[in-house]
Motif scaffolding. Structure first.
Motif, PDB file in Angstrom:
ATOM      1  N   GLY A 103     -12.917  28.748  36.545  1.00 49.54           N
ATOM      2  CA  GLY A 103     -13.097  27.745  35.518  1.00 49.54           C
ATOM      3  C   GLY A 103     -11.793  27.273  34.930  1.00 49.54           C
ATOM      4  N   ASP A 154     -22.640  24.328  31.395  1.00 48.57           N
ATOM      5  CA  ASP A 154     -23.366  25.573  31.614  1.00 48.57           C
ATOM      6  C   ASP A 154     -22.393  26.659  32.073  1.00 48.57           C
ATOM      7  OD1 ASP A 154     -25.687  24.263  30.999  1.00 48.57           O
ATOM      8  OD2 ASP A 154     -26.228  23.834  33.082  1.00 48.57           O
ATOM      9  N   GLY A 155     -22.653  27.866  31.630  1.00 49.33           N
ATOM     10  CA  GLY A 155     -21.819  28.977  32.053  1.00 49.33           C
ATOM     11  C   GLY A 155     -20.622  29.229  31.172  1.00 49.33           C
ATOM     12  N   VAL A 156     -20.455  28.443  30.091  1.00 48.86           N
ATOM     13  CA  VAL A 156     -19.366  28.649  29.136  1.00 48.86           C
ATOM     14  C   VAL A 156     -19.961  28.768  27.745  1.00 48.86           C
ATOM     15  CG1 VAL A 156     -17.246  27.747  28.150  1.00 48.86           C
ATOM     16  CG2 VAL A 156     -17.752  27.328  30.555  1.00 48.86           C
ATOM     17  N   ARG A 210     -16.633  26.247  36.110  1.00 47.03           N
ATOM     18  CA  ARG A 210     -16.956  25.957  34.716  1.00 47.03           C
ATOM     19  C   ARG A 210     -15.778  25.301  34.005  1.00 47.03           C
ATOM     20  NH1 ARG A 210     -21.986  26.260  36.214  1.00 47.03           N
ATOM     21  NH2 ARG A 210     -22.681  28.380  36.706  1.00 47.03           N
ATOM     22  N   GLU A 211     -16.087  24.492  32.981  1.00 42.25           N
ATOM     23  CA  GLU A 211     -15.030  23.794  32.251  1.00 42.25           C
ATOM     24  C   GLU A 211     -15.393  23.705  30.783  1.00 42.25           C
ATOM     25  OE1 GLU A 211     -12.783  19.423  32.188  1.00 42.25           O
ATOM     26  OE2 GLU A 211     -13.595  20.211  34.076  1.00 42.25           O
ATOM     27  N   THR A 225     -18.579  21.799  26.303  1.00 36.44           N
ATOM     28  CA  THR A 225     -18.739  22.815  27.334  1.00 36.44           C
ATOM     29  C   THR A 225     -19.882  22.448  28.274  1.00 36.44           C
ATOM     30  OG1 THR A 225     -20.344  24.145  26.095  1.00 36.44           O
ATOM     31  CG2 THR A 225     -18.009  24.593  25.700  1.00 36.44           C
ATOM     32  N   SER A 283     -15.480  34.884  38.394  1.00 38.23           N
ATOM     33  CA  SER A 283     -15.753  33.544  37.897  1.00 38.23           C
ATOM     34  C   SER A 283     -14.589  32.603  38.195  1.00 38.23           C
ATOM     35  CB  SER A 283     -16.004  33.572  36.385  1.00 38.23           C
ATOM     36  OG  SER A 283     -14.831  33.976  35.693  1.00 38.23           O
ATOM     37  N   VAL A 288     -16.071  32.395  30.002  1.00 37.02           N
ATOM     38  CA  VAL A 288     -16.357  31.639  31.223  1.00 37.02           C
ATOM     39  C   VAL A 288     -17.065  32.562  32.203  1.00 37.02           C
ATOM     40  CG1 VAL A 288     -15.371  30.365  33.159  1.00 37.02           C
ATOM     41  CG2 VAL A 288     -14.320  30.192  30.883  1.00 37.02           C
TER      42      VAL A 288
END
Length: 392
Positions: free
Chosen positions: A153, A80-82, A125-126, A78, A151, A120
Motif C-alpha cells: 500500500g 477498503d483495507g485501510v 491499498r491507499e 481511504t 500487505s 494498511v
C-alpha cells in the motif's frame, strides 16, 4: 576505518570520561542518547551536533514551550483495507518503531494526547491524510502507520497552511509487506515544522519513504530506517526547493542490524533566492551483525542563484568487512553548461532550457513515488516554484 578521540568535559553529550583522563571516544551514531521524556534533554543552544546547522532561535516554542497535543483537524481519504483512527497514549503500537533522539522530538512525544493510527491490510491499498487547519498555536502530533504482514500500500501525508508543529511519525512494516509513505510539506510561508520519522522494517519487507518539502519558513524532517530483520529493504528519497529566506533540513539515518539488508538514499534539492538554505545529513551504520549489506546514499543540490547555502554531509560507519557494497556521494553545483548548450543549440531559449534542466533534475524523485495523481501535482508544484523564481 580510523578511530578518533575528542576532548570533552565529563558528562558532555551524556558521555562519561575514562578514569584515567578526560579523553572519551567520539560518539558513534548508534550511541546517541534517546528518551521519550523532554525533561531528559538539556536545553538546546545551537552548539549541539544535531542542532548546529538549524536556526534554533526560531524554534523555541517547539523546543521549550508547552504544546497542544489534542487531536487536530484533518481530511482523510481511504479505501477498503485501510483504517484510520485516533488512539490514546497507552495504545500498544506507540513506541514500536523508535524513540526520540533530540529535544524537539521528545517535546512532541511528551506533549501529544492522542495519536493518529493508520493501518494498511491487504494488497494495493491507499490512504491520504491532509492537514491544512493547524493554525499558529504550537502543537504536538503523533502518527503510527502499520503495514500488516504481506500487505502492500501507499500512505500520503500532506501538510498545508500555517503551522507551528513538532511531531513524530512511527512506521512499522510487517514481514513480507511493501509500503510507500510520502510526506509532503507544502506549508504556508510562516510555518515552523519539526518532524522525526522512525521506521522498523520486517523480514523480507520493503519501505519506500519519500519526503517532499516546498513550503514553510523552517522545515526539518528527519527520517530513520531500522533494518532489524534479514532481507529488509528501505529506500529513503527526498525532494526540496528552498526559496529566499527559507530553511529546509533533513537528517537521514539508516541502521543495518541484520544480514542481507539493502538501503538506498537519494535526496535532491534546488535553491533559489537570497538566504535560501538547505541542510542534508546522511548517516548509514552497518553493524557487525549486518553481513551481506548493500547500501548507497547520495545527495545532490542545484544552486540557481547567488546568496544560497547548501550543507551536505554524508557519513558511513561500517563495523563488518563482510558486505555486498556500501558507498556515498554528495555534490552541490550550478547548471551544467553542456546541458544548457545542448538545448540552446536546438533552438530552445536559455530561460526555457534552465527550466527544463531543473525540472528534469527534480523529477527523477517524483517519478519514483508510484502515485500518478500525486506525481502530477508535485510536478505542477515544481513548475510553480520555477515560475516564481524566474519572475523574482
Amino acid at each position: 576505518m580510523t578511530s578518533t578521540t575528542s576532548t570533552l568535559e565529563p558528562g558532555q553529550h551524556r558521555i562519561k570520561a575514562h578514569s584515567d583522563g578526560a579523553f572519551v571516544p567520539v560518539q558513534t551514531r548508534s550511541e546517541r542518547f534517546a528518551s521519550t521524556e523532554v525533561a531528559d534533554f538539556e536545553a538546546v543552544t545551537g552548539a549541539e551536533a544535531v542542532w548546529k546547522l538549524t536556526p534554533v532561535r526560531k524554534l523555541s516554542a517547539l523546543l521549550d514551550g508547552p504544546l497542544d497535543g489534542s487531536a487536530h483537524p484533518l481530511d482523510a481519504r481511504t479505501g477498503d483495507g485501510v483504517t484510520i483512527e485516533w488512539v490514546g497514549r497507552d495504545d500498544a503500537r506507540i513506541g514500536s518503531a523508535g524513540v526520540p533522539e533530540d529535544r524537539g522530538s521528545a517535546n512532541a512525544w511528551s506533549g501529544f494526547e492522542q495519536a493518529l493510527a493508520i493501518t494498511v491490510a491487504g494488497e494495493g491499498r491507499e490512504a491520504t491524510v491532509v492537514r491544512s487547519e493547524l493554525g499558529t498555536a504550537a502543537r504536538a502530533a503523533h502518527t503510527v502507520i502499520t503495514a500488516a504482514p504481506q500487505s502492500t500500500g501507499i500512505v500520503i501525508l500532506e501538510n498545508r497552511g500555517s503551522a507551528v508543529l513538532a511531531e513524530n511519525v512511527e512506521i512499522v512494516v510487517g514481514d513480507g509487506a511493501q509500503l510507500t509513505v510520502v510526506s509532503v510539506q507544502d506549508w504556508a510561508d510562516d510555518a515552523l515544522h519539526l518532524a522525526s520519522h522512525f521506521a522498523q522494517i520486517g523480514r523480507d519487507a520493503k519501505l519506500k519513504h519519500v519526503v517532499v518539502s516546498f513550503g514553510g519558513e523552517v522545515v526539518r524532517v528527519n527520517p530513520s530506517g531500522h533494518l532489524t530483520s534479514e532481507g529488509g529493504d528501505v529506500e529513503l528519497l527526498g525532494l526540496y526547493f528552498s526559496d529566499a529566506g527559507q530553511h529546509l533540513e533533513q537528517q537521514v539515518y539508516v541502521d543495518h542490524d541484520a544480514p542481507h539488508t539493502r538501503s538506498r538514499v537519494n535526496y535532491k534539492g534546488a535553491l533559489q533566492g537570497e538566504g535560501a538554505r538547505s541542510v542534508w545529513i546522511g548517516d548509514v551504520l552497518i553493524r557487525q551483525s549486518a553481513t551481506g549489506t548493500d547500501s548507497y546514499e547520495q545527495n545532490r543540490n542545484l544552486v540557481l542563484s547567488d546568496g544560497t547555502r547548501a550543507d551536505s554531509i554524508p557519513n558511513l560507519e561500517i563495523e563488518t568487512g563482510d558486505i555486498a557494497g556500501a558507498g556515498h556521494a554528495s555534490a552541490t553545483g550550478r547548471f551544467d553548461d553542456e546541458q544548457l548548450f545542448y538545448l540552446q543549440a536546438r533552438g530552445i531559449s536559455e530561460e526555457e532550457a534552465r527550466r527544463l534542466v531543473v525540472k528534469g533534475f527534480l523529477a527523477e524523485i517524483v517519478q519514483q513515488i508510484g502515485a500518478p495523481e500525486l506525481e502530477e501535482r508535485l510536478l505542477g508544484a515544481i513548475e510553480a516554484e520555477l515560475a516564481a523564481a524566474q519572475g523574482a
